[in-house]
Design a protein around this motif. Structure first.
Motif, PDB file in Angstrom:
ATOM      1  N   MET A   6       7.511  11.422   6.244  1.00 29.21           N
ATOM      2  CA  MET A   6       6.701  11.951   5.444  1.00 29.21           C
ATOM      3  C   MET A   6       5.549  10.588   4.815  1.00 29.21           C
ATOM      4  SD  MET A   6       7.726  14.737   4.801  1.00 29.21           S
ATOM      5  CE  MET A   6       6.828  15.309   3.631  1.00 29.21           C
ATOM      6  N   VAL A   7       5.787   9.672   4.729  1.00 30.34           N
ATOM      7  CA  VAL A   7       4.551   8.373   4.456  1.00 30.34           C
ATOM      8  C   VAL A   7       5.415   7.474   5.371  1.00 30.34           C
ATOM      9  CG1 VAL A   7       4.344   7.292   2.869  1.00 30.34           C
ATOM     10  CG2 VAL A   7       4.270   9.416   1.976  1.00 30.34           C
ATOM     11  N   LEU A   8       4.271   6.483   5.500  1.00 27.44           N
ATOM     12  CA  LEU A   8       4.336   5.343   6.562  1.00 27.44           C
ATOM     13  C   LEU A   8       3.768   4.447   5.407  1.00 27.44           C
ATOM     14  CD1 LEU A   8       5.279   2.937   7.852  1.00 27.44           C
ATOM     15  CD2 LEU A   8       3.379   3.769   9.914  1.00 27.44           C
ATOM     16  N   GLU A   9       4.026   3.211   4.400  1.00 30.46           N
ATOM     17  CA  GLU A   9       3.127   2.747   4.196  1.00 30.46           C
ATOM     18  C   GLU A   9       3.499   1.203   4.323  1.00 30.46           C
ATOM     19  OE1 GLU A   9       3.927   4.457  -0.540  1.00 30.46           O
ATOM     20  OE2 GLU A   9       5.777   3.963   0.786  1.00 30.46           O
ATOM     21  N   ARG A  27       7.278  -9.166  -2.180  1.00 27.48           N
ATOM     22  CA  ARG A  27       6.307  -9.337  -2.514  1.00 27.48           C
ATOM     23  C   ARG A  27       5.205  -8.640  -1.690  1.00 27.48           C
ATOM     24  NH1 ARG A  27       3.688 -15.522  -3.897  1.00 27.48           N
ATOM     25  NH2 ARG A  27       4.890 -15.595  -6.442  1.00 27.48           N
ATOM     26  N   ALA A  28       5.530  -8.281  -0.317  1.00 29.64           N
ATOM     27  CA  ALA A  28       4.705  -7.629   0.743  1.00 29.64           C
ATOM     28  C   ALA A  28       5.194  -6.315   0.816  1.00 29.64           C
ATOM     29  CB  ALA A  28       5.589  -8.252   2.687  1.00 29.64           C
ATOM     30  N   HIS A  35       0.343   0.397  -4.639  1.00 30.66           N
ATOM     31  CA  HIS A  35      -0.904   0.776  -3.920  1.00 30.66           C
ATOM     32  C   HIS A  35      -1.133   2.194  -4.342  1.00 30.66           C
ATOM     33  CE1 HIS A  35      -3.032  -3.430  -3.925  1.00 30.66           C
ATOM     34  NE2 HIS A  35      -1.467  -3.021  -3.578  1.00 30.66           N
ATOM     35  N   HIS A  36      -0.718   3.423  -4.876  1.00 32.34           N
ATOM     36  CA  HIS A  36      -0.632   4.596  -4.468  1.00 32.34           C
ATOM     37  C   HIS A  36       0.307   5.547  -5.708  1.00 32.34           C
ATOM     38  CE1 HIS A  36       2.976   3.837  -2.740  1.00 32.34           C
ATOM     39  NE2 HIS A  36       3.617   4.508  -2.713  1.00 32.34           N
TER      40      HIS A  36
END
Length: 114
Positions: A6-9, A27-28, A35-36
């Motif tokens: 569904m999502v790639l971040e 941290r990565a 951010h979402h």
């Protein structure tokens, strides 16, 4: 029911002075996630914990990353962590330490009807 991507971040994290691969990896992943606000589960009438997240981390020394510490970053769902060679390590001028850069990808999957 099959799992659907569904999502790639994606994100990037560093440890400036400590040469700590886990810190850079955490941290990565935080950069990728923080951010979402994913509302897709609610839009589909599902709980956020229904998400399955594949975390992929790239650092110069994959064996030095604590998988459990990275996985603990996920706020919802369950996940797996795979660490591969990648990222970047930049030695300081004195040769006494390095800056480590990690890259993260979080692939979010949901079980949906065929």
């Amino acid at each position: 029911m099959p799992m659907k991507r569904m999502v790639l971040e994606i994100g990037m994290g560093t440890d400036i002075r400590g040469t700590d691969y886990t810190k850079a990896a955490v941290r990565a992943l935080r950069d990728a996630l923080w951010h979402h606000s994913l509302t897709i589960t609610h839009a589909l009438g599902m709980e956020a914990d229904a998400m399955r997240v594949e975390v992929r981390i790239g650092v110069p020394k994959p064996d030095q990353v604590d998988h459990a510490a990275v996985l603990a970053v996920l706020p919802h769902g369950t996940g797996t962590v795979t660490v591969v060679e990648g990222g970047l390590e930049i030695p300081n001028e004195a040769g006494t330490g390095s800056t480590v850069m990690a890259h993260a990808a979080a692939i979010v999957r949901l079980e949906l009807p065929a």
